[in-house]
Motif scaffolding. Structure first.
Motif, mmCIF file in Angstrom:
data_model
loop_
_atom_site.group_PDB
_atom_site.id
_atom_site.type_symbol
_atom_site.label_atom_id
_atom_site.label_comp_id
_atom_site.label_asym_id
_atom_site.label_seq_id
_atom_site.Cartn_x
_atom_site.Cartn_y
_atom_site.Cartn_z
ATOM 1 N N ASP A 114 0.736 -1.085 0.483
ATOM 2 C CA ASP A 114 0.063 -0.495 0.213
ATOM 3 C C ASP A 114 0.767 1.534 0.149
ATOM 4 N N ARG A 115 0.174 2.670 0.424
ATOM 5 C CA ARG A 115 1.004 3.951 0.307
ATOM 6 C C ARG A 115 1.818 3.792 -0.888
ATOM 7 N N ARG A 116 1.266 3.571 -2.090
ATOM 8 C CA ARG A 116 2.547 3.394 -3.328
ATOM 9 C C ARG A 116 3.312 4.540 -4.006
ATOM 10 N N GLN A 117 2.669 5.867 -3.687
ATOM 11 C CA GLN A 117 2.558 7.503 -4.416
ATOM 12 C C GLN A 117 3.871 7.463 -2.794
ATOM 13 N N GLU A 118 3.440 7.706 -2.100
ATOM 14 C CA GLU A 118 4.093 7.695 -0.763
ATOM 15 C C GLU A 118 5.620 6.885 -1.035
ATOM 16 N N ARG A 119 5.500 5.567 -0.967
ATOM 17 C CA ARG A 119 6.618 4.853 -1.019
ATOM 18 C C ARG A 119 7.802 5.360 -1.505
ATOM 19 N N VAL A 120 6.697 5.782 -3.460
ATOM 20 C CA VAL A 120 7.787 6.120 -4.388
ATOM 21 C C VAL A 120 8.934 7.698 -3.690
ATOM 22 N N GLU A 121 8.254 8.216 -3.198
ATOM 23 C CA GLU A 121 9.060 9.109 -2.773
ATOM 24 C C GLU A 121 9.618 9.534 -1.927
ATOM 25 N N GLN A 122 8.977 8.615 -1.078
ATOM 26 C CA GLN A 122 10.171 8.324 -0.188
ATOM 27 C C GLN A 122 11.666 7.916 -0.722
ATOM 28 N N VAL A 123 11.625 6.362 -1.087
ATOM 29 C CA VAL A 123 12.575 6.266 -2.001
ATOM 30 C C VAL A 123 13.225 7.151 -2.670
ATOM 31 N N LEU A 124 13.234 7.745 -3.533
ATOM 32 C CA LEU A 124 13.878 8.644 -4.400
ATOM 33 C C LEU A 124 14.544 9.338 -3.332
ATOM 34 N N ARG A 125 14.431 10.320 -2.288
ATOM 35 C CA ARG A 125 14.428 11.173 -1.930
ATOM 36 C C ARG A 125 15.513 10.000 -1.014
ATOM 37 N N ASP A 126 15.246 9.185 -0.112
ATOM 38 C CA ASP A 126 16.645 8.091 0.356
ATOM 39 C C ASP A 126 17.350 7.932 -1.497
ATOM 40 N N VAL A 127 17.422 7.911 -1.886
ATOM 41 C CA VAL A 127 18.547 7.676 -3.173
ATOM 42 C C VAL A 127 19.943 8.934 -3.607
ATOM 43 N N GLY A 128 18.632 10.359 -2.692
ATOM 44 C CA GLY A 128 19.753 11.834 -3.054
ATOM 45 C C GLY A 128 18.542 11.949 -4.578
ATOM 46 N N LEU A 129 17.714 12.465 -4.816
ATOM 47 C CA LEU A 129 17.130 12.131 -6.064
ATOM 48 C C LEU A 129 15.746 13.425 -5.799
ATOM 49 N N PRO A 130 15.843 14.809 -6.319
ATOM 50 C CA PRO A 130 13.682 14.761 -5.729
ATOM 51 C C PRO A 130 12.821 13.702 -6.387
ATOM 52 N N PRO A 131 11.923 14.154 -5.281
ATOM 53 C CA PRO A 131 10.309 13.257 -5.671
ATOM 54 C C PRO A 131 9.890 13.620 -7.533
ATOM 55 N N GLY A 132 9.925 15.191 -7.335
ATOM 56 C CA GLY A 132 9.760 15.431 -9.266
ATOM 57 C C GLY A 132 10.097 14.266 -10.071
ATOM 58 N N PHE A 133 11.062 13.544 -9.921
ATOM 59 C CA PHE A 133 11.984 13.000 -10.856
ATOM 60 C C PHE A 133 10.964 11.734 -11.570
ATOM 61 N N ARG A 134 9.802 11.261 -10.869
ATOM 62 C CA ARG A 134 9.457 10.141 -11.269
ATOM 63 C C ARG A 134 8.517 10.721 -12.406
ATOM 64 N N HIS A 135 8.644 11.290 -12.635
ATOM 65 C CA HIS A 135 7.512 11.767 -14.205
ATOM 66 C C HIS A 135 8.938 11.951 -15.007
ATOM 67 N N ARG A 136 10.531 11.310 -14.912
ATOM 68 C CA ARG A 136 11.121 11.174 -15.890
ATOM 69 C C ARG A 136 11.688 10.275 -16.540
ATOM 70 N N PHE A 137 11.989 10.154 -17.953
ATOM 71 C CA PHE A 137 12.362 8.919 -18.170
ATOM 72 C C PHE A 137 13.863 8.223 -18.393
ATOM 73 N N PRO A 138 14.050 7.533 -18.542
ATOM 74 C CA PRO A 138 15.797 6.565 -18.125
ATOM 75 C C PRO A 138 16.881 7.606 -19.056
ATOM 76 N N HIS A 139 16.265 8.211 -20.435
ATOM 77 C CA HIS A 139 17.100 8.435 -20.960
ATOM 78 C C HIS A 139 17.039 10.340 -20.885
ATOM 79 N N GLN A 140 16.329 10.899 -19.778
ATOM 80 C CA GLN A 140 16.911 12.297 -19.236
ATOM 81 C C GLN A 140 17.356 12.466 -18.191
ATOM 82 N N LEU A 141 17.881 11.550 -17.802
ATOM 83 C CA LEU A 141 19.231 11.095 -16.707
ATOM 84 C C LEU A 141 20.516 10.769 -17.143
ATOM 85 N N SER A 142 21.097 11.450 -16.073
ATOM 86 C CA SER A 142 22.719 10.923 -15.632
ATOM 87 C C SER A 142 22.914 9.309 -15.717
#
Length: 253
Positions: A114-142
């Motif tokens: 459960d709490r899927r969107q919350e988990r996604v945002e938190q795990v991105l923070r855990d690895v040092g990425l802004p939650p907004g990165f969830r809208h990006r595609f792999p080719h848009q990242l280094s």
């Protein structure tokens, strides 16, 4: 008590005259919170050991215990969730047409969490990425950002163990240290246990408590980090690997 226990693990590929034994009766134990390394040249069998532990390779024999639970080649979802894998290529391991959010949601959906969107945002923070990165595609990242996403995907099921297959070898040298330091921080913060496969003794010395040195499918030596740093290893092959890394392994303080 060990969180990982492996006894008499053997892996073969092919059949008949084409049968080839890639891993030959290796044994080791890993304590909770430890980083255990597997090092050796390409083709020595280290990634095959990792694949057998992860449940990706089915044709193995021996005895494997994960978190006190004896496991076989076929695993339950609960068994698989306890350990997750981070692959070498951070671009090839991410679906190019899925957003980062879609990639991170998939394991949660498979395991019914459960709490899927919350988990996604938190795990991105855990690895040092802004939650907004969830809208990006792999080719848009280094490359470094993609590997952070791959680590986030491995973490999102809250496993106890990460299996790391050359997690920095596809990255620029300037980014490798960032990812290694991130992994070190995550291990301490989340009380994780790692098995790290690498051909790079400097990477092993940076992160590992102990390392198994593999050659032709067998362990020729299991050494501590202190032995690596002080040159107190015994086997000639281990000494050769250390000599090749000289100048890159930091001296003990």
């Amino acid at each position: 008590m060990s969180i990982i226990s492996v006894n008499d693990l053997a892996v073969s590929f092919g059949s008949g005259n084409d049968l080839k034994q890639v891993v030959k009766s290796v044994a080791f134990e890993v304590a909770p919170g430890e980083t255990f390394g597997l090092v050796g040249e390409s083709g020595c069998g280290k990634s095959t050991v990792l694949g057998a532990l992860a449940g990706r390779i089915k044709g193995w024999s021996g005895a494997v215990s994960i978190d006190g639970d004896m496991v076989g080649p076929k695993r339950s979802r609960a068994q698989l969730a306890k350990q997750q894998m981070v692959f070498q290529d951070p671009f090839g391991s991410l679906h190019p047409r899925h957003t980062i959010g879609r990639t991170l949601l998939e394991p949660l959906e498979i395991h019914g969490l459960d709490r899927r969107q919350e988990r996604v945002e938190q795990v991105l923070r855990d690895v040092g990425l802004p939650p907004g990165f969830r809208h990006r595609f792999p080719h848009q990242l280094s490359g470094g950002q993609r590997q952070r996403v791959a680590i986030a995907r491995a973490l999102i099921l809250e496993p106890k163990i990460l299996l790391l297959d050359e997690p920095t070898s596809a990255l620029d040298v300037s980014i490798q240290a960032e990812i290694l330091n991130l992994l070190k921080d995550l291990r301490e913060r989340s009380k994780l246990t790692y098995i790290l496969v690498s051909h790079d003794m400097a990477v092993i010395a940076h992160l590992c408590n102990r390392v198994a040195v593999m050659q032709d499918g067998v362990f020729v030596e299991i050494a501590t980090r202190k032995q690596l740093l002080e040159g107190g290893v015994q086997h000639s092959y281990t000494k050769t690997l250390l000599d090749g890394s000289r100048g890159y392994i930091p001296h003990p303080r």
